[in-house]
Design a protein around this motif. Structure first.
Motif, PDB file in Angstrom:
ATOM      1  N   ILE A   5      28.430  68.776  79.197  1.00  0.00           N
ATOM      2  CA  ILE A   5      29.481  68.827  78.175  1.00  0.00           C
ATOM      3  C   ILE A   5      29.758  70.271  77.769  1.00  0.00           C
ATOM      4  O   ILE A   5      30.908  70.677  77.641  1.00  0.00           O
ATOM      5  CB  ILE A   5      29.107  67.956  76.961  1.00  0.00           C
ATOM      6  N   GLU A   6      28.708  71.049  77.589  1.00  0.00           N
ATOM      7  CA  GLU A   6      28.887  72.465  77.251  1.00  0.00           C
ATOM      8  C   GLU A   6      29.587  73.210  78.390  1.00  0.00           C
ATOM      9  O   GLU A   6      30.473  74.038  78.149  1.00  0.00           O
ATOM     10  CB  GLU A   6      27.530  73.124  76.987  1.00  0.00           C
ATOM     11  N   ALA A  11      34.505  75.656  80.632  1.00  0.00           N
ATOM     12  CA  ALA A  11      35.394  75.724  81.795  1.00  0.00           C
ATOM     13  C   ALA A  11      36.854  75.472  81.436  1.00  0.00           C
ATOM     14  O   ALA A  11      37.754  76.061  82.039  1.00  0.00           O
ATOM     15  CB  ALA A  11      34.938  74.733  82.864  1.00  0.00           C
ATOM     16  N   ILE A  12      37.090  74.594  80.458  1.00  0.00           N
ATOM     17  CA  ILE A  12      38.479  74.301  80.075  1.00  0.00           C
ATOM     18  C   ILE A  12      38.944  75.150  78.902  1.00  0.00           C
ATOM     19  O   ILE A  12      40.083  75.024  78.463  1.00  0.00           O
ATOM     20  CB  ILE A  12      38.685  72.797  79.759  1.00  0.00           C
ATOM     21  N   GLY A  13      38.068  76.010  78.399  1.00  0.00           N
ATOM     22  CA  GLY A  13      38.436  76.863  77.269  1.00  0.00           C
ATOM     23  C   GLY A  13      38.645  76.070  75.999  1.00  0.00           C
ATOM     24  O   GLY A  13      39.523  76.392  75.185  1.00  0.00           O
ATOM     25  N   TYR A  14      37.822  75.040  75.794  1.00  0.00           N
ATOM     26  CA  TYR A  14      37.974  74.193  74.612  1.00  0.00           C
ATOM     27  C   TYR A  14      37.746  75.024  73.353  1.00  0.00           C
ATOM     28  O   TYR A  14      36.751  75.739  73.252  1.00  0.00           O
ATOM     29  CB  TYR A  14      37.000  73.009  74.672  1.00  0.00           C
ATOM     30  N   PRO A  15      38.664  74.944  72.384  1.00  0.00           N
ATOM     31  CA  PRO A  15      38.591  75.834  71.223  1.00  0.00           C
ATOM     32  C   PRO A  15      37.489  75.525  70.214  1.00  0.00           C
ATOM     33  O   PRO A  15      37.073  76.403  69.474  1.00  0.00           O
ATOM     34  CB  PRO A  15      39.969  75.677  70.570  1.00  0.00           C
ATOM     35  N   GLU A  16      37.006  74.285  70.174  1.00  0.00           N
ATOM     36  CA  GLU A  16      35.945  73.940  69.226  1.00  0.00           C
ATOM     37  C   GLU A  16      34.578  74.187  69.852  1.00  0.00           C
ATOM     38  O   GLU A  16      34.407  74.075  71.065  1.00  0.00           O
ATOM     39  CB  GLU A  16      36.046  72.464  68.833  1.00  0.00           C
ATOM     40  N   ARG A  17      33.623  74.475  69.001  1.00  0.00           N
ATOM     41  CA  ARG A  17      32.257  74.702  69.470  1.00  0.00           C
ATOM     42  C   ARG A  17      31.583  73.370  69.768  1.00  0.00           C
ATOM     43  O   ARG A  17      31.637  72.437  68.972  1.00  0.00           O
ATOM     44  CB  ARG A  17      31.457  75.452  68.396  1.00  0.00           C
ATOM     45  N   GLY A  21      23.125  71.830  73.796  1.00  0.00           N
ATOM     46  CA  GLY A  21      22.398  70.690  74.342  1.00  0.00           C
ATOM     47  C   GLY A  21      23.070  69.345  74.106  1.00  0.00           C
ATOM     48  O   GLY A  21      22.447  68.308  74.294  1.00  0.00           O
ATOM     49  N   ALA A  22      24.344  69.342  73.715  1.00  0.00           N
ATOM     50  CA  ALA A  22      25.053  68.096  73.393  1.00  0.00           C
ATOM     51  C   ALA A  22      25.024  67.114  74.569  1.00  0.00           C
ATOM     52  O   ALA A  22      25.305  67.487  75.704  1.00  0.00           O
ATOM     53  CB  ALA A  22      26.496  68.399  73.016  1.00  0.00           C
ATOM     54  N   LEU A  23      24.691  65.874  74.268  1.00  0.00           N
ATOM     55  CA  LEU A  23      24.729  64.811  75.272  1.00  0.00           C
ATOM     56  C   LEU A  23      25.914  63.879  75.047  1.00  0.00           C
ATOM     57  O   LEU A  23      26.168  62.998  75.852  1.00  0.00           O
ATOM     58  CB  LEU A  23      23.422  64.021  75.256  1.00  0.00           C
ATOM     59  N   SER A  24      26.622  64.094  73.942  1.00  0.00           N
ATOM     60  CA  SER A  24      27.875  63.381  73.700  1.00  0.00           C
ATOM     61  C   SER A  24      28.761  64.269  72.827  1.00  0.00           C
ATOM     62  O   SER A  24      28.268  65.057  72.017  1.00  0.00           O
ATOM     63  CB  SER A  24      27.635  62.021  73.033  1.00  0.00           C
ATOM     64  N   PHE A  25      30.051  64.137  73.045  1.00  0.00           N
ATOM     65  CA  PHE A  25      31.018  64.943  72.307  1.00  0.00           C
ATOM     66  C   PHE A  25      32.386  64.306  72.524  1.00  0.00           C
ATOM     67  O   PHE A  25      32.662  63.780  73.604  1.00  0.00           O
ATOM     68  CB  PHE A  25      31.035  66.386  72.836  1.00  0.00           C
ATOM     69  N   THR A  26      33.230  64.341  71.504  1.00  0.00           N
ATOM     70  CA  THR A  26      34.582  63.825  71.648  1.00  0.00           C
ATOM     71  C   THR A  26      35.552  64.991  71.706  1.00  0.00           C
ATOM     72  O   THR A  26      35.725  65.716  70.723  1.00  0.00           O
ATOM     73  CB  THR A  26      34.949  62.868  70.496  1.00  0.00           C
ATOM     74  N   PHE A  27      36.153  65.171  72.875  1.00  0.00           N
ATOM     75  CA  PHE A  27      37.205  66.170  73.036  1.00  0.00           C
ATOM     76  C   PHE A  27      38.490  65.563  72.482  1.00  0.00           C
ATOM     77  O   PHE A  27      38.679  64.352  72.514  1.00  0.00           O
ATOM     78  CB  PHE A  27      37.399  66.511  74.522  1.00  0.00           C
ATOM     79  N   ARG A  28      39.370  66.391  71.967  1.00  0.00           N
ATOM     80  CA  ARG A  28      40.665  65.920  71.492  1.00  0.00           C
ATOM     81  C   ARG A  28      41.727  66.643  72.301  1.00  0.00           C
ATOM     82  O   ARG A  28      41.759  67.863  72.330  1.00  0.00           O
ATOM     83  CB  ARG A  28      40.836  66.184  70.003  1.00  0.00           C
ATOM     84  N   VAL A  29      42.572  65.856  72.966  1.00  0.00           N
ATOM     85  CA  VAL A  29      43.634  66.407  73.791  1.00  0.00           C
ATOM     86  C   VAL A  29      44.944  65.822  73.271  1.00  0.00           C
ATOM     87  O   VAL A  29      45.153  64.612  73.337  1.00  0.00           O
ATOM     88  CB  VAL A  29      43.429  66.055  75.283  1.00  0.00           C
ATOM     89  N   ASP A  30      45.801  66.684  72.749  1.00  0.00           N
ATOM     90  CA  ASP A  30      47.054  66.230  72.124  1.00  0.00           C
ATOM     91  C   ASP A  30      46.771  65.135  71.105  1.00  0.00           C
ATOM     92  O   ASP A  30      47.439  64.119  71.055  1.00  0.00           O
ATOM     93  CB  ASP A  30      48.052  65.753  73.177  1.00  0.00           C
ATOM     94  N   ASP A  31      45.738  65.322  70.314  1.00  0.00           N
ATOM     95  CA  ASP A  31      45.302  64.402  69.262  1.00  0.00           C
ATOM     96  C   ASP A  31      44.759  63.070  69.770  1.00  0.00           C
ATOM     97  O   ASP A  31      44.586  62.131  69.004  1.00  0.00           O
ATOM     98  CB  ASP A  31      46.417  64.152  68.249  1.00  0.00           C
ATOM     99  N   VAL A  32      44.510  62.967  71.055  1.00  0.00           N
ATOM    100  CA  VAL A  32      43.927  61.759  71.638  1.00  0.00           C
ATOM    101  C   VAL A  32      42.440  62.019  71.867  1.00  0.00           C
ATOM    102  O   VAL A  32      42.079  62.995  72.512  1.00  0.00           O
ATOM    103  CB  VAL A  32      44.615  61.402  72.978  1.00  0.00           C
ATOM    104  N   PRO A  33      41.579  61.145  71.330  1.00  0.00           N
ATOM    105  CA  PRO A  33      40.141  61.353  71.542  1.00  0.00           C
ATOM    106  C   PRO A  33      39.727  60.993  72.968  1.00  0.00           C
ATOM    107  O   PRO A  33      40.121  59.955  73.495  1.00  0.00           O
ATOM    108  CB  PRO A  33      39.488  60.413  70.534  1.00  0.00           C
ATOM    109  N   ILE A  34      38.949  61.863  73.579  1.00  0.00           N
ATOM    110  CA  ILE A  34      38.374  61.632  74.902  1.00  0.00           C
ATOM    111  C   ILE A  34      36.856  61.789  74.760  1.00  0.00           C
ATOM    112  O   ILE A  34      36.323  62.896  74.861  1.00  0.00           O
ATOM    113  CB  ILE A  34      38.917  62.641  75.951  1.00  0.00           C
ATOM    114  N   PRO A  35      36.156  60.682  74.476  1.00  0.00           N
ATOM    115  CA  PRO A  35      34.704  60.781  74.361  1.00  0.00           C
ATOM    116  C   PRO A  35      34.069  61.128  75.712  1.00  0.00           C
ATOM    117  O   PRO A  35      34.491  60.638  76.755  1.00  0.00           O
ATOM    118  CB  PRO A  35      34.277  59.384  73.917  1.00  0.00           C
TER     119      PRO A  35
END
Length: 106
Positions: A5-6, A11-17, A21-35
């Motif tokens: 996940i890190e 690699a995608i330049g995600y703006p949030e930290r 060691g995260a094993l789960s994280f919810t990315f937000r793409v155009d306000d759509v959650p992508i767990p």
């Protein structure tokens, strides 16, 4: 050692930290959650269909995804909702993870 996940977030330049060691994280793409979660060394991505998605829409997604990609349509009985999931290869580098993420979102 950094989690998949890190590595993906970098690699995608995600703006949030992403927590170390995260094993789960919810990315937000155009306000759509992508767990995303790491399971068995693989990165799993998920996208939930809208609640009222008609069966015809689900069937169209299923056929299209199976023919073009490795994403799978599944049913979550607890949420009573269909979703797509896809796993990235074990040990994939940042470039491969970013490409998997891009294709999954497309």
């Amino acid at each position: 050692m950094r989690s998949a996940i890190e590595i993906l977030a970098e690699a995608i330049g995600y703006p949030e930290r992403v927590p170390e060691g995260a094993l789960s994280f919810t990315f937000r793409v155009d306000d759509v959650p992508i767990p995303a979660r790491v399971s068995g060394g693989c990165l799993l991505l998920r996208w939930d269909f809208p609640e009222a998605a008609p069966p015809e829409t689900l069937a169209a997604y299923a056929a299209g995804r199976i023919l073009r990609e490795e994403a799978v349509v599944a049913w979550d009985p607890a949420m009573e909702r269909a979703f797509l999931w896809q796993k990235a290869p074990k040990g994939a580098d940042g470039r491969a993870l970013a490409e998997t993420f891009r294709r999954f979102l497309w």
